[in-house]
Motif scaffolding. Structure first.
Motif, PDB file in Angstrom:
ATOM      1  N   ASP A 458       0.831  -1.197   0.000  1.00 37.26           N
ATOM      2  CA  ASP A 458       0.000   0.000   0.000  1.00 37.26           C
ATOM      3  C   ASP A 458       0.872   1.255   0.000  1.00 37.26           C
ATOM      4  O   ASP A 458       1.418   1.652   1.033  1.00 37.26           O
ATOM      5  CB  ASP A 458      -0.922   0.008   1.223  1.00 37.26           C
ATOM      6  N   ARG A 459       1.012   1.884  -1.181  1.00 36.02           N
ATOM      7  CA  ARG A 459       1.817   3.093  -1.292  1.00 36.02           C
ATOM      8  C   ARG A 459       1.080   4.329  -0.772  1.00 36.02           C
ATOM      9  O   ARG A 459       1.696   5.373  -0.576  1.00 36.02           O
ATOM     10  CB  ARG A 459       2.206   3.338  -2.754  1.00 36.02           C
ATOM     11  N   THR A 460      -0.237   4.200  -0.578  1.00 34.88           N
ATOM     12  CA  THR A 460      -1.023   5.376  -0.169  1.00 34.88           C
ATOM     13  C   THR A 460      -1.178   5.487   1.337  1.00 34.88           C
ATOM     14  O   THR A 460      -1.851   6.407   1.815  1.00 34.88           O
ATOM     15  CB  THR A 460      -2.411   5.316  -0.817  1.00 34.88           C
ATOM     16  N   ALA A 461      -0.592   4.591   2.096  1.00 35.41           N
ATOM     17  CA  ALA A 461      -0.731   4.643   3.552  1.00 35.41           C
ATOM     18  C   ALA A 461      -0.220   5.978   4.084  1.00 35.41           C
ATOM     19  O   ALA A 461       0.771   6.518   3.572  1.00 35.41           O
ATOM     20  CB  ALA A 461       0.043   3.496   4.187  1.00 35.41           C
ATOM     21  N   PRO A 462      -0.868   6.532   5.092  1.00 32.40           N
ATOM     22  CA  PRO A 462      -0.411   7.835   5.631  1.00 32.40           C
ATOM     23  C   PRO A 462       1.031   7.795   6.128  1.00 32.40           C
ATOM     24  O   PRO A 462       1.785   8.754   5.952  1.00 32.40           O
ATOM     25  CB  PRO A 462      -1.392   8.095   6.782  1.00 32.40           C
ATOM     26  N   ARG A 463       1.415   6.679   6.747  1.00 34.40           N
ATOM     27  CA  ARG A 463       2.788   6.515   7.248  1.00 34.40           C
ATOM     28  C   ARG A 463       3.318   5.172   6.734  1.00 34.40           C
ATOM     29  O   ARG A 463       3.414   4.205   7.496  1.00 34.40           O
ATOM     30  CB  ARG A 463       2.821   6.574   8.771  1.00 34.40           C
ATOM     31  N   ALA A 668       8.055   7.839  -4.887  1.00 37.92           N
ATOM     32  CA  ALA A 668       8.270   9.157  -4.294  1.00 37.92           C
ATOM     33  C   ALA A 668       7.178   9.433  -3.279  1.00 37.92           C
ATOM     34  O   ALA A 668       5.998   9.544  -3.640  1.00 37.92           O
ATOM     35  CB  ALA A 668       8.272  10.224  -5.381  1.00 37.92           C
ATOM     36  N   LEU A 669       7.553   9.519  -2.011  1.00 34.47           N
ATOM     37  CA  LEU A 669       6.581   9.846  -0.980  1.00 34.47           C
ATOM     38  C   LEU A 669       6.017  11.244  -1.222  1.00 34.47           C
ATOM     39  O   LEU A 669       6.711  12.131  -1.725  1.00 34.47           O
ATOM     40  CB  LEU A 669       7.231   9.794   0.408  1.00 34.47           C
ATOM     41  N   SER A 670       4.771  11.433  -0.843  1.00 32.59           N
ATOM     42  CA  SER A 670       4.172  12.762  -0.932  1.00 32.59           C
ATOM     43  C   SER A 670       4.681  13.635   0.209  1.00 32.59           C
ATOM     44  O   SER A 670       5.248  13.142   1.190  1.00 32.59           O
ATOM     45  CB  SER A 670       2.644  12.659  -0.858  1.00 32.59           C
ATOM     46  N   ARG A 671       4.457  14.947   0.070  1.00 28.58           N
ATOM     47  CA  ARG A 671       4.827  15.873   1.134  1.00 28.58           C
ATOM     48  C   ARG A 671       4.141  15.472   2.442  1.00 28.58           C
ATOM     49  O   ARG A 671       4.748  15.525   3.518  1.00 28.58           O
ATOM     50  CB  ARG A 671       4.423  17.291   0.733  1.00 28.58           C
ATOM     51  N   GLU A 672       2.880  15.035   2.343  1.00 30.13           N
ATOM     52  CA  GLU A 672       2.127  14.662   3.540  1.00 30.13           C
ATOM     53  C   GLU A 672       2.711  13.406   4.186  1.00 30.13           C
ATOM     54  O   GLU A 672       2.798  13.308   5.415  1.00 30.13           O
ATOM     55  CB  GLU A 672       0.656  14.431   3.181  1.00 30.13           C
ATOM     56  N   GLN A 673       3.118  12.431   3.359  1.00 35.58           N
ATOM     57  CA  GLN A 673       3.698  11.209   3.920  1.00 35.58           C
ATOM     58  C   GLN A 673       5.018  11.492   4.634  1.00 35.58           C
ATOM     59  O   GLN A 673       5.283  10.947   5.705  1.00 35.58           O
ATOM     60  CB  GLN A 673       3.898  10.175   2.811  1.00 35.58           C
ATOM     61  N   VAL A 674       5.846  12.366   4.038  1.00 34.00           N
ATOM     62  CA  VAL A 674       7.094  12.736   4.694  1.00 34.00           C
ATOM     63  C   VAL A 674       6.806  13.404   6.028  1.00 34.00           C
ATOM     64  O   VAL A 674       7.432  13.084   7.057  1.00 34.00           O
ATOM     65  CB  VAL A 674       7.929  13.662   3.791  1.00 34.00           C
ATOM     66  N   ALA A 675       5.859  14.347   6.028  1.00 34.41           N
ATOM     67  CA  ALA A 675       5.511  15.045   7.266  1.00 34.41           C
ATOM     68  C   ALA A 675       4.963  14.075   8.307  1.00 34.41           C
ATOM     69  O   ALA A 675       5.300  14.162   9.498  1.00 34.41           O
ATOM     70  CB  ALA A 675       4.494  16.146   6.979  1.00 34.41           C
ATOM     71  N   ASN A 676       4.139  13.126   7.871  1.00 37.27           N
ATOM     72  CA  ASN A 676       3.569  12.158   8.805  1.00 37.27           C
ATOM     73  C   ASN A 676       4.649  11.273   9.422  1.00 37.27           C
ATOM     74  O   ASN A 676       4.618  10.974  10.620  1.00 37.27           O
ATOM     75  CB  ASN A 676       2.539  11.283   8.092  1.00 37.27           C
ATOM     76  N   LEU A 677       5.580  10.828   8.593  1.00 41.19           N
ATOM     77  CA  LEU A 677       6.648   9.981   9.114  1.00 41.19           C
ATOM     78  C   LEU A 677       7.532  10.752  10.088  1.00 41.19           C
ATOM     79  O   LEU A 677       8.004  10.199  11.092  1.00 41.19           O
ATOM     80  CB  LEU A 677       7.482   9.423   7.961  1.00 41.19           C
ATOM     81  N   TYR A 678       7.756  12.032   9.803  1.00 41.70           N
ATOM     82  CA  TYR A 678       8.543  12.836  10.733  1.00 41.70           C
ATOM     83  C   TYR A 678       7.787  13.029  12.045  1.00 41.70           C
ATOM     84  O   TYR A 678       8.372  12.899  13.133  1.00 41.70           O
ATOM     85  CB  TYR A 678       8.884  14.189  10.115  1.00 41.70           C
ATOM     86  N   GLU A 679       6.509  13.326  11.964  1.00 48.28           N
ATOM     87  CA  GLU A 679       5.713  13.509  13.183  1.00 48.28           C
ATOM     88  C   GLU A 679       5.720  12.236  14.018  1.00 48.28           C
ATOM     89  O   GLU A 679       5.817  12.288  15.247  1.00 48.28           O
ATOM     90  CB  GLU A 679       4.270  13.890  12.818  1.00 48.28           C
TER      91      GLU A 679
END
Length: 687
Positions: A458-463, A668-679
């Motif tokens: 699942d590439r669309t997972a939030p994290r 390529a992760l989305s901006r939101e996925q990068v932010a979620n993984l950082y959070e």
């Protein structure tokens, strides 16, 4: 004719009463050698080589290759009517890093394997300056770095660089001396060849000094004008590591020049960026010339392969070194040389569909008097355009013929990647010579790729979890645990035993600490793995460092001529991410400061843009299009955690600091996925 080049095939077609006296490296032609000796004997024999790159590591292949080379020269010479090897010429880079212990080993090998009467003719290369100096080199070898040798009445002029930068100007400091020595050698009134040698090629002469023809230019312009005054000059040079079995390694204008190859690893020409500079088999490099001069001053060079213990199927022959203009090895070969040919029954003998995106083709090698250099594979795919089925041409792909190996395969295997599932393709294969003459006919085939298997991740997972590399320390042991069910999972191979410790700043989690010298982890992959991260990918690292390195330190990298990498750059004081796209490195960077806290870095590439994130925030962006290129040589198909990959497959540019995690995703992760993984990681990052 003032010069000549012969293959065995061409020689066998000649009359037994031919007037050309060639020393060919086969038992059959020993008859002709003995006849030639009776009327025109050999009066000088020497071996010419360069770029030995001697290392002291126990598993380094270079010391044994040098021993075998010298032992062969002794045995070969003893078996000939002229039973001596008068000299060994080494055109620089004796030592890999210029260390005293490397020079000591080089000298010991020479002392143990050379006959007492064999002279050593040496000059410095650029690697002698890495950890050494001109003064130290002269002390070790007990001779000046610039020296004219006399061997059996023949002059050899050795020239060393001033600083070892490998750029224009390295020899300017000694040009007055060089002119004087050449002038004195030429004043003897004879037609004897004058041998000159230095480490860098003379631009524009041999293969490796001709950037105008798409090659990498490893040469310098300092010496060309000087040598133009001396038709008798025969120049030897190294540095490029280009193979001597390539006819372009011989060049003639007013003077003559030869490239000397290497005993370490091949560095091939990029040829306008179309080819891999470190192709399959590039480590199997150990070549030298056996050079013989006869009474009439003719010179024969026999290229020899130490790996296989046999001569190559060609010789270089200069009949009259004193001729003002030479005829055979000029640039006219790019116009007058022969075209490759396929055998009358040649065809693509096998097609193997590996998966929905990969097909392997198998076909016999073409033939050519001038050596088959490579193959251009022209590809067209079938597409529906406005309801009409058409063949659409794609960008061609280029594959080396492996001519640089003495054990060149008779059957070629090439792999076409990045194809589309459920698509019909038409392929034509054209053979190219080293002078880029093309075969008039092509091998052709068609095939259809199968349907792709369903996506199981699942590439669309939030994290999302990393599905290509997920390196971290678990219960005190470094592991690589990507989450995709079909992912390659190479275990981390430790080098130098990085310390494993608890990190209070990360809720007491384990981390790996690297000393910036010889500690890192290696993850070995395959070329089939890399196609998953060519079109798009994300690279991530969680790390901490206390001070900038003197040079550069790599956190996660696999870049050697191609590939990607996160690098701390000491001089610029930045964190940089680089990716090889369309034959050049595209870079994004941001300022960074040493800190006791950990950084979370992400770099994404979607086929159109390279984006760098630091601690969840975008800090750099660069537009660029194309696929990410990765090394095709097996020894370079690695990711290093805490270092980058060196051209011989070992680690280099090591990182100083601590690494908690390194990840690679196949999209390529989305901006939101990068932010979620950082959070999600902020609690561990203690922010």
């Amino acid at each position: 004719m003032s010069s000549n080049v012969q293959s065995r095939r061409a020689f066998l077609r000649r009359s037994a009463f031919a007037t050309s006296l060639l020393c060919l490296p086969t038992q059959l032609h020993a008859i002709y050698e003995s006849r030639a000796d009776a009327a025109n004997p050999v009066v000088l024999r020497f071996a010419a080589l360069s770029d030995a790159h001697i290392k002291t590591a126990r598993d380094a292949p270079e010391p044994d290759r040098l021993r075998r080379a010298l032992q062969f020269v002794n045995e070969y010479s003893a078996s000939q009517p002229y039973p001596k090897c008068d000299a060994i010429l080494v055109a620089g880079d004796m030592a890999d890093h210029g260390l005293d212990e490397e020079h000591a080993l080089f000298k010991a090998i020479l002392d143990e394997n050379l006959e007492p009467a064999t002279q050593t003719l040496l000059c410095m290369g650029n690697h002698e300056f890495i950890s050494g100096s001109k003064a130290r080199w002269e002390e070790i070898y007990e001779r000046p770095a610039n020296k004219t040798y006399d061997v059996n009445g023949f002059k050899f002029v050795a020239l060393s660089p001033e600083k070892g930068t490998g750029s224009k100007g390295d020899y300017l400091y000694a040009l007055d001396w060089y002119r004087t020595e050449l002038s004195q050698a030429a004043a003897d009134g004879s037609e004897k060849p004058i041998f000159t040698f230095q480490h860098y090629h003379v631009t524009p002469t041999v293969y490796g000094s001709r950037s105008g023809r798409g090659e990498d230019n490893w040469g310098v312009v300092d010496l060309y004008d000087e040598l133009q005054h001396y038709p008798r000059a025969i120049n030897f040079s190294g540095h490029s590591h280009f193979p001597i079995s390539d006819p372009r390694s011989a060049w003639q204008g007013i003077f003559t020049a030869f490239g000397t190859g290497t005993l370490s690893f091949f560095e091939m020409g990029g040829e306008y960026g179309r080819y891999d500079k470190h192709p399959e088999g590039y480590r199997d490099a150990a070549q030298l010339y056996v050079v013989e001069v006869r009474r009439d001053n003719s010179v024969t060079l026999k290229p020899y392969d130490v790996i296989s213990g046999s001569f190559f199927d060609l010789v270089y022959y200069v009949a009259n070194p004193a001729a003002l203009r030479k005829e055979e090895y000029t640039d006219a070969r790019f116009v007058t040389s022969s075209k490759p040919k396929w055998s009358p029954d040649g065809h693509i003998v096998a097609r193997e569909i590996i998966d929905a995106e990969t097909v392997q083709l198998q076909f016999p090698q073409a033939t050519c008097p001038d050596v088959v250099h490579s193959y251009r594979v022209e590809i067209a795919k079938q597409a529906n355009v406005d309801g009409k089925i058409e063949w659409q041409a794609l960008a061609p792909k280029y594959f080396w013929s492996k001519y640089y190996l003495k054990a060149q395969p008779k059957i070629m295997n090439v792999t076409l990647e990045e194809l589309e599932p459920e698509t019909s393709y038409r392929v034509k294969i054209v053979a190219l010579s080293v002078f880029f003459k093309e075969s008039e006919t092509a091998l052709e085939t068609e095939f259809t790729t199968p349907k792709a298997p369903p996506e199981t991740f699942d590439r669309t997972a939030p994290r999302p979890d990393a599905n290509f590399i997920d390196f971290y320390v678990r219960d005190g042991d470094p592991v690589n645990r990507p989450s995709a069910p079909n992912a390659s999972t190479p275990a981390p191979q430790p080098y130098g035993a990085p310390a494993i410790m608890r990190e209070p700043a990360l809720d007491n989690a384990y981390v790996a600490q690297f000393n910036g010298r010889d500690q890192f982890y290696k993850l070995q992959f395959r070329s089939s793995d890399y196609r998953k991260i060519k079109k798009e990918a994300t690279f991530a690292a969680t790390f901490q460092f206390d001070a900038f390195p003197e040079g550069n330190g790599n956190v996660l990298a696999n870049s050697e001529g191609s590939g990607v990498g996160f690098e701390i750059k000491g001089k610029e004081q930045t964190l940089e991410f680089r990716a090889s796209i369309n034959g050049r490195y595209e870079r994004v960077a941001t300022a960074i400061t040493p800190s006791s806290e950990y950084y979370d870095a992400f770099a994404t590439y979607d086929g159109n843009e390279l984006v760098l994130y630091l601690n969840g925030r975008e800090v750099a962006r660069r537009a660029c299009q194309g696929n990410i290129a990765y090394p095709s040589a097996e020894t370079l198909q690695v990711f290093y955690v805490g270092a980058d990959v060196h051209s011989d497959g070992s680690g280099e540019s090591p990182f100083t600091g601590r690494i908690a995690r390194a990840r690679v995703f196949t999209w390529a992760l989305s901006r939101e996925q990068v932010a979620n993984l950082y959070e999600a990681s902020k609690s561990l990052l203690n922010r």
